[in-house]
Design a protein around this motif. Structure first.
Motif, PDB file in Angstrom:
ATOM      1  N   THR A  67       0.602  -1.243   0.075  1.00 48.73           N
ATOM      2  CA  THR A  67       0.008   0.021   0.103  1.00 48.73           C
ATOM      3  C   THR A  67       0.819   1.202  -0.034  1.00 48.73           C
ATOM      4  O   THR A  67       2.001   1.107   0.274  1.00 48.73           O
ATOM      5  CB  THR A  67      -0.945  -0.100   1.361  1.00 48.73           C
ATOM      6  N   GLN A  68       0.170   2.232  -0.526  1.00 53.62           N
ATOM      7  CA  GLN A  68       0.753   3.828  -0.156  1.00 53.62           C
ATOM      8  C   GLN A  68       0.040   4.264   0.876  1.00 53.62           C
ATOM      9  O   GLN A  68      -1.200   4.308   1.001  1.00 53.62           O
ATOM     10  CB  GLN A  68       0.556   4.604  -1.497  1.00 53.62           C
ATOM     11  N   CYS A  69       0.534   4.775   1.769  1.00 54.28           N
ATOM     12  CA  CYS A  69       0.163   5.318   3.075  1.00 54.28           C
ATOM     13  C   CYS A  69       0.268   6.885   2.913  1.00 54.28           C
ATOM     14  O   CYS A  69       1.365   7.466   2.328  1.00 54.28           O
ATOM     15  CB  CYS A  69       0.951   5.069   4.429  1.00 54.28           C
ATOM     16  N   VAL A  70      -0.717   7.604   3.535  1.00 52.17           N
ATOM     17  CA  VAL A  70      -0.623   9.049   3.446  1.00 52.17           C
ATOM     18  C   VAL A  70      -1.070   9.290   4.823  1.00 52.17           C
ATOM     19  O   VAL A  70      -2.170   9.028   5.738  1.00 52.17           O
ATOM     20  CB  VAL A  70      -1.641   9.767   2.637  1.00 52.17           C
ATOM     21  N   ILE A  71      -0.308  10.007   5.633  1.00 51.98           N
ATOM     22  CA  ILE A  71      -0.306  10.580   7.086  1.00 51.98           C
ATOM     23  C   ILE A  71      -0.512  12.058   7.071  1.00 51.98           C
ATOM     24  O   ILE A  71       0.343  12.699   6.776  1.00 51.98           O
ATOM     25  CB  ILE A  71       0.614  10.299   8.057  1.00 51.98           C
ATOM     26  N   ALA A  72      -1.796  12.689   7.517  1.00 45.81           N
ATOM     27  CA  ALA A  72      -2.009  13.881   7.335  1.00 45.81           C
ATOM     28  C   ALA A  72      -3.195  14.354   8.074  1.00 45.81           C
ATOM     29  O   ALA A  72      -4.187  13.738   8.330  1.00 45.81           O
ATOM     30  CB  ALA A  72      -2.403  14.334   5.798  1.00 45.81           C
ATOM     31  N   ASP A  73      -3.309  15.617   8.852  1.00 48.22           N
ATOM     32  CA  ASP A  73      -4.289  15.941   9.579  1.00 48.22           C
ATOM     33  C   ASP A  73      -4.646  15.076  10.566  1.00 48.22           C
ATOM     34  O   ASP A  73      -5.828  14.906  11.102  1.00 48.22           O
ATOM     35  CB  ASP A  73      -5.467  16.418   8.707  1.00 48.22           C
ATOM     36  N   GLY A  74      -3.680  14.495  11.113  1.00 41.18           N
ATOM     37  CA  GLY A  74      -4.192  13.396  12.244  1.00 41.18           C
ATOM     38  C   GLY A  74      -4.739  12.216  11.873  1.00 41.18           C
ATOM     39  O   GLY A  74      -5.280  11.490  12.735  1.00 41.18           O
ATOM     40  N   ASN A  75      -4.852  11.776  10.449  1.00 38.61           N
ATOM     41  CA  ASN A  75      -5.308  10.801   9.971  1.00 38.61           C
ATOM     42  C   ASN A  75      -4.603  10.034   9.212  1.00 38.61           C
ATOM     43  O   ASN A  75      -3.292  10.400   8.997  1.00 38.61           O
ATOM     44  CB  ASN A  75      -6.573  11.216   9.299  1.00 38.61           C
ATOM     45  N   MET A  76      -4.851   8.698   8.988  1.00 36.86           N
ATOM     46  CA  MET A  76      -3.913   7.688   8.167  1.00 36.86           C
ATOM     47  C   MET A  76      -4.910   7.206   7.107  1.00 36.86           C
ATOM     48  O   MET A  76      -5.696   6.724   7.142  1.00 36.86           O
ATOM     49  CB  MET A  76      -3.315   6.587   9.056  1.00 36.86           C
TER      50      MET A  76
END
Length: 462
Positions: free
Chosen positions: A106-115
């Motif tokens: 997978t490609q993960c994105v961590i932003a704005d306190g979310n995953m």
């Protein structure tokens, strides 16, 4: 008498009764023995438009497993094809800088306190495990996404990248500071960055939290913000510092940390409070035998070149010190080029060494300064700089030269032609610059579309 003068930085006097550095703007040093000099100054590359995203850029990555270029553009995760086509894959909340680790799956994105996770089979989805909390940074290591929320460190389950076990939490305990970010080292360890500390963790396959602290490698230095770090060949360049020290810039390797900021860079950083620096971005680019460490501050962009030990300023436009537009550069192997997002809109660009302009045909400003030179009642008969003329086809290859005798105010500008198209034998020189009672500094300035290069500067005086 001929005197060579450096162009790598200049001198001035500051309002606080101090000697200040004048840094080159949009022009950088290249270390190379040429014509009696140890290097030369050349124009920073321009930008050409490659694709159009969805807004101000927040992160970018080339995912080798998926063979795709992903970018958080505005409020969207987008895929950018090799043909420059941008496709929306999902919505990403917030406006902060994002982190984009990826795994085999997978490609993960961590932003704005979310995953968030993305793959072509299950698409884009938000991780909703109630034990996730509010992550701010993460890396992928040994089958886990290793995360921090600013307080705790934790990781996903080995067999489920969207699952967080409440028993798989720990803390970095070398110092009682916040855990602001994480990085992965060349030897497969995790660095947990605190505000004033860094601790190393290794996968020990222990029950519950799988990682174990490497106690002997901890250091008392940390980062000021989650994304105030970048790695170049095993060395981390960070904005931060130690307890009871002002914020500065350091190079950190295993067991060592050295300050690389000059007094001038420290003075620039002192303009900001630590909350002002909370969303800064430090990134790096290595190409053409040069390494660029780029620091995106709220109101300006600094750049350090480790090979030359020199600092420059990057900017867009002609006036003031407006931030450089390019951010979050990544190397795309499909194109063999560096692609970047934009700090002002959804443009996705390519770093273009064939031009000086940024996306359009508007001129860009560049500046060069010399140190203060003591002449004591002599006259300057001639000033000459080795250049590379004849390659400028924009018709605006002219330079404005001015001088200061007090380190504060600059005199009338003298226009000097850099060279006409195909005029490969042109010399860049001017004569009879006048009498100098004590000492002087020289400024070269241009607002051009043309690329320029400046080598050895010599003045003839007597």
């Amino acid at each position: 008498m001929d005197t060579p003068i450096s162009l790598i930085r200049g001198d001035s006097h500051g309002l606080e009764t101090d000697y200040r550095d004048l840094l080159p703007v949009n022009i950088y040093p290249v270390i190379k023995q040429i014509l009696g000099a140890s290097g030369y100054m050349t124009a920073y590359p321009g930008l050409s438009e490659f694709a159009t995203g969805e807004g101000v850029d927040r992160a970018g990555i080339y995912n080798d497993r998926h063979g795709d270029h992903y970018r958080v553009s505005g409020g969207k995760l987008v895929s950018v094809s090799a043909l420059g086509v941008s496709s929306v894959l999902g919505s990403v909340s917030g406006s902060d800088q994002a982190a984009m680790p990826y795994s085999f799956n997978t490609q993960c994105v961590i932003a704005d306190g979310n995953m968030f996770l993305y793959d072509s089979t299950d698409g884009f989805r938000k991780v909703t495990d109630s034990d996730l909390g509010s992550p701010i940074d993460g890396v992928w290591i040994d089958g886990y996404y290793f995360l921090t929320d600013g307080e705790y460190i934790f990781h996903t389950d080995i067999d489920d990248e969207s699952s967080i076990d409440p028993l798989k939490f720990a803390t970095a305990e070398f110092m009682p500071d916040k855990s602001l970010g994480v990085s992965k080292t060349q030897d497969n360890k995790v660095i947990v960055w605190g505000r004033y500390s860094m601790e190393y963790f290794i996968d020990a396959a222990t029950a519950d939290f799988a990682f174990q602290r490497v106690a002997t490698r901890a250091q008392k230095i940390g980062i000021v913000a989650t994304h105030a770090k970048t790695e170049v060949a095993g060395t981390f360049f960070i904005v931060g510092g130690r307890k009871n020290e002002s914020v500065s810039v350091h190079a950190v390797a295993t067991g060592s940390a050295s300050k690389i900021a000059t007094r001038e860079i420290d003075k620039i950083l002192e303009r900001y409070s630590e909350p002002d620096l909370a969303n800064i971005r430090v990134e790096s680019r290595s190409e053409q035998d040069c390494v660029f460490v780029i620091i995106h501050l709220p109101y300006e962009t600094l750049c350090y070149l480790p090979g030359a030990g020199a600092w420059i300023i990057l900017k867009s436009g002609i006036y003031g010190t407006e931030k450089h537009r390019a951010i979050n550069g990544i190397f795309d192997p499909r194109l063999g080029a560096w692609l970047c997002g934009d700090t002002s809109d959804g443009t996705i660009g390519v770093i273009d060494h064939s031009r000086f302009t940024q996306y359009d045909d508007d001129p860009q400003e560049w500046l060069l300064y010399t140190p203060l030179v003591k002449l004591d009642g002599q006259s300057i008969d001639k000033l000459e700089i080795e250049t590379i003329p004849g390659f400028n086809d924009e018709g605006d290859a002219s330079v404005r030269l001015s001088m200061t005798y007090n380190g504060v105010s600059w005199g009338r500008e003298i226009k000097i032609e850099y060279g006409e198209p195909l005029g490969y034998g042109s010399r860049f020189l001017t004569r009879r610059l006048g009498y100098v009672a004590d000492w002087l500094g020289i400024k070269l300035r241009g607002a051009t579309r043309s690329k320029m290069t400046f080598g050895l500067l010599k003045i003839t005086h007597g």
